[in-house]
Design a protein around this motif. Structure first.
Motif, PDB file in Angstrom:
ATOM      1  N   SER A  72       0.908  -1.108   0.061  1.00 60.38           N
ATOM      2  CA  SER A  72       0.082   0.003  -0.061  1.00 60.38           C
ATOM      3  C   SER A  72       0.867   1.141   0.002  1.00 60.38           C
ATOM      4  O   SER A  72       0.556   2.237  -0.657  1.00 60.38           O
ATOM      5  N   LEU A  73       1.859   1.224   0.717  1.00 64.07           N
ATOM      6  CA  LEU A  73       2.865   2.299   0.869  1.00 64.07           C
ATOM      7  C   LEU A  73       3.492   2.569  -0.776  1.00 64.07           C
ATOM      8  O   LEU A  73       3.570   3.572  -1.233  1.00 64.07           O
ATOM      9  N   ILE A  74       3.753   1.497  -1.440  1.00 67.48           N
ATOM     10  CA  ILE A  74       4.529   1.478  -2.581  1.00 67.48           C
ATOM     11  C   ILE A  74       3.385   2.014  -3.715  1.00 67.48           C
ATOM     12  O   ILE A  74       3.797   3.121  -4.517  1.00 67.48           O
ATOM     13  N   ASP A  75       2.211   1.605  -3.560  1.00 69.74           N
ATOM     14  CA  ASP A  75       1.212   2.045  -4.588  1.00 69.74           C
ATOM     15  C   ASP A  75       1.044   3.350  -4.328  1.00 69.74           C
ATOM     16  O   ASP A  75       0.588   4.306  -5.392  1.00 69.74           O
ATOM     17  N   ARG A  76       0.695   3.917  -3.190  1.00 68.52           N
ATOM     18  CA  ARG A  76       0.616   5.370  -3.131  1.00 68.52           C
ATOM     19  C   ARG A  76       1.596   6.257  -3.437  1.00 68.52           C
ATOM     20  O   ARG A  76       1.389   7.478  -3.882  1.00 68.52           O
ATOM     21  N   ARG A  77       2.803   5.851  -3.317  1.00 72.32           N
ATOM     22  CA  ARG A  77       3.771   6.775  -3.391  1.00 72.32           C
ATOM     23  C   ARG A  77       4.562   6.727  -4.712  1.00 72.32           C
ATOM     24  O   ARG A  77       5.176   7.886  -5.384  1.00 72.32           O
ATOM     25  N   GLY A  78       4.703   5.453  -5.078  1.00 72.95           N
ATOM     26  CA  GLY A  78       5.608   5.039  -6.434  1.00 72.95           C
ATOM     27  C   GLY A  78       7.033   4.696  -5.989  1.00 72.95           C
ATOM     28  O   GLY A  78       7.803   4.158  -6.588  1.00 72.95           O
ATOM     29  N   SER A  79       7.541   5.250  -4.813  1.00 65.66           N
ATOM     30  CA  SER A  79       8.781   4.993  -4.372  1.00 65.66           C
ATOM     31  C   SER A  79       8.792   3.616  -3.961  1.00 65.66           C
ATOM     32  O   SER A  79       7.905   2.988  -3.156  1.00 65.66           O
ATOM     33  N   ARG A  80       9.938   3.128  -3.990  1.00 70.69           N
ATOM     34  CA  ARG A  80      10.106   1.625  -3.488  1.00 70.69           C
ATOM     35  C   ARG A  80      11.217   1.548  -2.502  1.00 70.69           C
ATOM     36  O   ARG A  80      11.911   0.375  -2.377  1.00 70.69           O
ATOM     37  N   ARG A  81      11.150   2.522  -1.678  1.00 66.63           N
ATOM     38  CA  ARG A  81      12.112   2.454  -0.531  1.00 66.63           C
ATOM     39  C   ARG A  81      11.318   2.685   0.553  1.00 66.63           C
ATOM     40  O   ARG A  81      10.395   3.696   1.051  1.00 66.63           O
ATOM     41  N   ILE A  82      11.444   1.623   1.647  1.00 67.88           N
ATOM     42  CA  ILE A  82      10.843   1.616   2.808  1.00 67.88           C
ATOM     43  C   ILE A  82      11.563   1.622   4.102  1.00 67.88           C
ATOM     44  O   ILE A  82      12.667   0.977   4.318  1.00 67.88           O
ATOM     45  N   ARG A  83      11.531   2.313   5.143  1.00 70.81           N
ATOM     46  CA  ARG A  83      12.273   2.550   6.360  1.00 70.81           C
ATOM     47  C   ARG A  83      11.234   2.112   7.589  1.00 70.81           C
ATOM     48  O   ARG A  83      10.357   2.500   7.780  1.00 70.81           O
ATOM     49  N   VAL A  84      11.823   0.924   8.178  1.00 68.63           N
ATOM     50  CA  VAL A  84      11.062   0.280   9.385  1.00 68.63           C
ATOM     51  C   VAL A  84      11.909   0.554  10.736  1.00 68.63           C
ATOM     52  O   VAL A  84      13.269   0.491  10.545  1.00 68.63           O
ATOM     53  N   TRP A  85      11.085   0.657  11.660  1.00 68.90           N
ATOM     54  CA  TRP A  85      11.652   0.734  13.024  1.00 68.90           C
ATOM     55  C   TRP A  85      11.092  -0.275  13.921  1.00 68.90           C
ATOM     56  O   TRP A  85       9.927  -0.192  14.347  1.00 68.90           O
ATOM     57  N   CYS A  86      12.002  -1.278  14.483  1.00 76.65           N
ATOM     58  CA  CYS A  86      11.581  -2.194  15.405  1.00 76.65           C
ATOM     59  C   CYS A  86      11.777  -1.509  16.886  1.00 76.65           C
ATOM     60  O   CYS A  86      13.161  -1.488  17.030  1.00 76.65           O
ATOM     61  N   ALA A  87      10.906  -1.061  17.455  1.00 74.55           N
ATOM     62  CA  ALA A  87      11.285  -0.145  18.561  1.00 74.55           C
ATOM     63  C   ALA A  87      11.642  -0.852  19.987  1.00 74.55           C
ATOM     64  O   ALA A  87      12.036  -0.320  21.109  1.00 74.55           O
TER      65      ALA A  87
END
Length: 276
Positions: free
Chosen positions: A93-108
């Motif tokens: 869903s993030l990729i579809d909305r943005r077009g960008s294919r870079r995702i940053r994840v935080w496991c807190a």
């Protein structure tokens, strides 16, 4: 039995240093967790350890006490659903909305690393569904000793039997004596960093997805609300927050709202934030 005054001191000390809300019913934990710390630093028992903390509330001994009292329970693919939702809904869903294919994840609250490594293995398994996607995983925890284990990626037979599919064990682990080590290509997908959730998040940057599962349950409501408010500020406007199965923002914070009725998944409530 620990003296009432010493227990009250420890309650305040731990809350200020880690956010841990130690109830009166948890006195049984003190002797079992802090007596070994006292022995390691050459003190006769918990009473002397508390006396040391009163005179030196920071430093190596204080850090050891905080780490000993922190719960570091974890397992691979704990609760399963968040990992399935991550790869089938959140990332696409993030990729579809943005077009960008870079995702940053935080496991807190990464503990010994099972959660971020589960995310890494999930991404590897589903790479064909996410062609060209680059995911950066930052995994943090308060306790330095558990992060050392996480970086090494070494687990006992018992640990790899808790939630880890056998095909993943054979594909992504190597046997090292009586332990199992995650292969280098999976370890390379995760960056570990010691971090206290009571500290400012300003130096962490912005994230598209935050996993903060099974840690807020140890905080009182004002501390939970503060952490959630600050997480909303480092989450991308269209990003997602993932909480544990027994956790909720209801009655605690208006910084987030439920995402499409999916259990444990939240989005930033920008309208509430803008009018606060």
């Amino acid at each position: 039995m620990i003296a009432a005054g010493d227990y009250e001191f420890l309650q305040q000390f731990l809350k200020q240093r880690s956010g841990l809300n130690l109830s009166q019913e948890k006195q049984y934990l003190i002797e079992s967790r802090l007596a070994p710390v006292a022995r390691k630093v050459g003190l006769a028992g918990v009473e002397q350890l508390v006396a040391r903390l009163r005179t030196a509330p920071s430093g190596a001994v204080a850090d050891a006490v905080v780490e000993a009292m922190t719960t570091n329970e974890s397992s691979f693919f704990r609760d399963k659903t968040p990992f399935e939702t991550f790869v089938s809904f959140v990332v696409p869903s993030l990729i579809d909305r943005r077009g960008s294919r870079r995702i940053r994840v935080w496991c807190a609250a990464a503990s010994t690393g099972q959660e971020p490594y589960s995310l890494a293995m999930t991404l590897k398994e589903n790479a064909h569904l996410l062609p060209g996607v680059t995911v950066e995983i930052l995994a943090t925890d308060l306790a330095g000793h558990v992060l050392e284990r996480a970086r090494a990626g070494l687990y006992s037979a018992f640990e790899v039997q808790r939630g880890l599919p056998i095909q993943y064990l054979l594909k992504y682990f190597e046997q090292k004596g009586d332990q199992w080590q995650i292969r280098p290509e999976i370890r390379a997908m995760v960056q570990f960093r010691q971090f206290n959730l009571l500290q400012s998040f300003a130096g962490l940057g912005t994230f598209d997805i935050i996993f903060c599962r099974n840690v807020l349950i140890y905080f009182d409501i004002p501390t939970k609300a503060d952490v959630l408010s600050r997480m909303a500020k480092v989450l991308a406007p269209d990003g997602y927050l993932v909480l544990g199965a027994a956790e909720t923002v209801m009655g605690i914070s208006d910084a987030f709202r439920s995402a499409s009725g999916r259990p444990g998944l939240y989005v930033a409530n920008r309208l509430a934030e803008a009018t606060a």
